[in-house]
Enzyme design. Structure first.
Site, PDB file in Angstrom:
ATOM      1  N   CYS A   1      66.087  34.407  10.443  1.00  0.00           N
ATOM      2  CA  CYS A   1      66.898  35.599  10.740  1.00  0.00           C
ATOM      3  C   CYS A   1      66.866  36.695   9.672  1.00  0.00           C
ATOM      4  O   CYS A   1      66.531  37.834   9.971  1.00  0.00           O
ATOM      5  CB  CYS A   1      68.340  35.178  10.990  1.00  0.00           C
TER       6      CYS A   1
ATOM      7  N   GLY B   1      64.725  33.397   3.039  1.00  0.00           N
ATOM      8  CA  GLY B   1      63.716  33.170   4.084  1.00  0.00           C
ATOM      9  C   GLY B   1      64.438  32.874   5.382  1.00  0.00           C
ATOM     10  O   GLY B   1      65.570  33.292   5.573  1.00  0.00           O
TER      11      GLY B   1
ATOM     12  N   LYS C   1      76.045  42.419  13.942  1.00  0.00           N
ATOM     13  CA  LYS C   1      75.170  41.279  13.634  1.00  0.00           C
ATOM     14  C   LYS C   1      74.155  41.662  12.542  1.00  0.00           C
ATOM     15  O   LYS C   1      73.953  40.939  11.566  1.00  0.00           O
ATOM     16  CB  LYS C   1      74.458  40.841  14.918  1.00  0.00           C
TER      17      LYS C   1
ATOM     18  N   TYR D   1      72.994  32.946  -4.522  1.00  0.00           N
ATOM     19  CA  TYR D   1      71.864  32.023  -4.576  1.00  0.00           C
ATOM     20  C   TYR D   1      70.664  32.647  -5.301  1.00  0.00           C
ATOM     21  O   TYR D   1      69.704  33.079  -4.648  1.00  0.00           O
ATOM     22  CB  TYR D   1      71.425  31.620  -3.164  1.00  0.00           C
TER      23      TYR D   1
ATOM     24  N   ASN E   1      73.894  40.095   8.538  1.00  0.00           N
ATOM     25  CA  ASN E   1      72.687  39.504   7.940  1.00  0.00           C
ATOM     26  C   ASN E   1      72.144  40.350   6.790  1.00  0.00           C
ATOM     27  O   ASN E   1      71.710  39.821   5.769  1.00  0.00           O
ATOM     28  CB  ASN E   1      71.610  39.294   9.009  1.00  0.00           C
TER      29      ASN E   1
ATOM     30  N   GLU F   1      75.173  36.040  17.889  1.00  0.00           N
ATOM     31  CA  GLU F   1      75.372  34.667  17.406  1.00  0.00           C
ATOM     32  C   GLU F   1      75.314  34.658  15.877  1.00  0.00           C
ATOM     33  O   GLU F   1      74.435  35.277  15.290  1.00  0.00           O
ATOM     34  CB  GLU F   1      74.260  33.786  17.997  1.00  0.00           C
TER      35      GLU F   1
ATOM     36  N   VAL G   1      69.366  28.326  18.794  1.00  0.00           N
ATOM     37  CA  VAL G   1      70.635  28.885  19.282  1.00  0.00           C
ATOM     38  C   VAL G   1      70.961  28.366  20.682  1.00  0.00           C
ATOM     39  O   VAL G   1      72.086  27.946  20.957  1.00  0.00           O
ATOM     40  CB  VAL G   1      70.567  30.435  19.287  1.00  0.00           C
TER      41      VAL G   1
ATOM     42  N   LEU H   1      75.629  31.530  14.047  1.00  0.00           N
ATOM     43  CA  LEU H   1      75.479  30.164  13.516  1.00  0.00           C
ATOM     44  C   LEU H   1      74.413  30.121  12.426  1.00  0.00           C
ATOM     45  O   LEU H   1      73.528  30.984  12.354  1.00  0.00           O
ATOM     46  CB  LEU H   1      75.126  29.174  14.632  1.00  0.00           C
TER      47      LEU H   1
END
Ligand SMILES: NC(=O)c1ccc[n+]([C@@H]2O[C@H](COP(=O)([O-])OP(=O)(O)OC[C@H]3O[C@@H](n4cnc5c(N)ncnc54)[C@H](O)[C@@H]3O)[C@@H](O)[C@H]2O)c1
Length: 437
Positions: free
Chosen positions: A258, A255, A202, A249, A206, A149, A11, A151
């Site tokens: 994050c 994995g 965040k 997926y 995730n 973040e 990052v 990304l």
């Protein structure tokens, strides 16, 4: 603007180079002197497409430099961005000691009114701890903000230069204005929120994405029982605008650096507030066990792993990165070896990382080409969908000595099953009942 980015990992380096490319004067600060020396030479110590070019460009322009000295970097900073790691502690909570250390060390040298933006993924509630720690060291005025973040490794440069949104989690107008100004060139929607919402946002993003992977894996397991094909099911649900056809997926689970740790933190937090039987603990548990259980399933289809020559293709946690953090290979290879297989492992970019972090093991050969891995393999496991691996012409591999059939286990459902319908092959994948089993 004078910016210091603390922590020059995945990052930090991308953030520092991107901010420099928008005309800021940026210093990347890391406690690892070898990393600092390599970055200062324009060498990125990991694989990330496009990053070396951006880094070299900004070093040459004189807008970017690297150091390991807080004393040298911090006094001139108007904005400090903390991007150090927050790995899982043994109890599943996020270990915030690196963030605390970075803030405390910075506090010794900060100028008045500096903005300290936390890009590291941290649990809501941490700001009261950080504020106390910083105030115990300095009398200078400072502002804390949360800048989560989003990304993705593998597309980190593109994601950073063109983010879906910028989140500024802060309650103080002066700091919000400075951070808005810093992020204007990104031309992305800016969401202003309180710090706790930014941090929770965040974790929510995730956990939601991790949940999607776990959800489709559960559906895939049911498909294997009843003749449905999970890829056809995905097409059917994908047309529903409420659901969408993206980010499905099926495979061995998620994995990376994050999702696992962030879901674990949310699970640990849920337990700490008396909600331990919620979804997050279950997602975590299902994902942890999945590679192990799927390998057991496949073992039944091929008569066990003992003495099988197995090629494992794809060691990184996903394509276009050499990051091994929580990669499925770290579970799959040891289990295969434990069950008596002879393993040849190959990855287009992560061989050096594997040699460094895992090393050699009896009955494991780390090979330098895909062809070398598969030539005499009785079982080929396509674990990660690197373009080189997916594009390889497996169907044309010569027959094994004695006419023995090869097995191809397509963990990411990337290949066309019809190509492997000959007697020479047993093709196994995820979420499809295989009549040959
Ligand atoms: N990697 C990703 O794809 C990604 C995406 C979004 C958010 N994040 C979050 O960003 C944070 C950083 O992740 P990363 O993958 O870049 O981590 P990383 O492990 O690649 O890099 C962290 C860096 O911080 C340095 N460091 C540790 N303590 C320090 C200190 N006190 N002072 C200076 N440097 C210090 C380390 O030497 C290392 O170079 C984490 O909280 C992560 O959850 C990561």
């Amino acid at each position: 603007m004078q910016v210091v980015v603390i922590g020059t990992g995945f990052v930090g380096v991308v953030t520092a180079a991107a901010l420099a490319s928008f005309g800021n004067q940026v210093t990347g600060l890391d406690i690892d002197p070898a990393k600092v020396a390599s970055l200062q030479e324009g060498e990125v110590p990991f694989f990330e497409p496009g990053l070396t070019d951006l880094l070299k460009q900004e070093l040459k322009n004189g807008r970017l430099r690297f150091t390991s000295s807080y004393q040298e970097a911090i006094p001139d900073a108007q904005v400090i961005l903390v991007a150090v790691g927050t790995p899982s502690a043994p109890d599943g909570t996020a270990d915030t000691t690196y963030v605390e250390a970075a803030c405390q060390e910075s506090a010794k040298y900060i100028a008045d009114d500096v903005v300290i933006g936390i890009k590291s993924t941290v649990p809501p509630g941490i700001f009261s701890i950080l504020t106390k720690k910083i105030k115990s060291i300095t009398d200078k005025n400072f502002y804390l903000a949360s800048l989560p973040e989003f990304l993705r490794e593998g597309t980190a440069v593109e994601d950073t230069l063109h983010p879906d949104r910028v989140v500024i989690g802060c309650r103080e107008a002066a700091a919000i204005e400075r951070l808005k100004h810093l992020h204007e060139p990104f031309q992305a929607p800016i969401v202003i929120a309180n710090p706790e919402s930014a941090q929770m946002g965040k974790y929510t993003a995730n956990a939601y994405l991790a949940q999607r992977i776990t959800f489709i894996n559960q559906i895939a397991d049911l498909c294997e029982e009843n003749g449905a094909d999970v890829q056809e099911v995905i097409k059917i649900i994908g047309h529903d605008k409420r659901i969408g056809d993206h980010y499905w997926y099926p495979g061995f689970g998620y994995g990376g650096s994050c999702f696992p740790k962030d879901v674990r933190e949310l699970a640990a937090y849920s337990r700490s507030v008396g909600q331990g039987d919620n979804l997050f603990n279950k997602i975590n548990e299902l994902n942890e066990n999945r590679p192990h259980l799927k390998l057991q399933d496949f073992a039944e289809s091929i008569g066990g792993w003992q003495d099988k020559k197995v090629a494992v293709l794809g060691l990184s946690f996903k394509p276009n990165t050499d990051d091994l953090r929580e990669a499925p290979s770290l579970k799959v290879v040891p289990q295969l070896l434990h069950k008596g297989a002879q393993v040849k492992a190959y990855d287009p970019m992560a061989m050096a990382a594997w040699r460094r972090q895992v090393g050699a093991k009896p009955h494991l050969s780390l090979v330098d080409t895909l062809a070398e891995a598969v030539t005499d393999a009785e079982v080929i496991i396509l674990l990660i969908e690197w373009p080189e691996i997916v594009g390889f012409d497996f169907a044309s591999l010569p027959a094994l000595a004695g006419g023995q059939r090869r097995t191809l286990i397509d963990v990411r459902n990337q290949l066309d099953p019809a190509k492997f319908s000959t007697d020479q092959w047993l093709y196994l994948s995820i979420g499809r009942k295989n009549d040959q089993r």
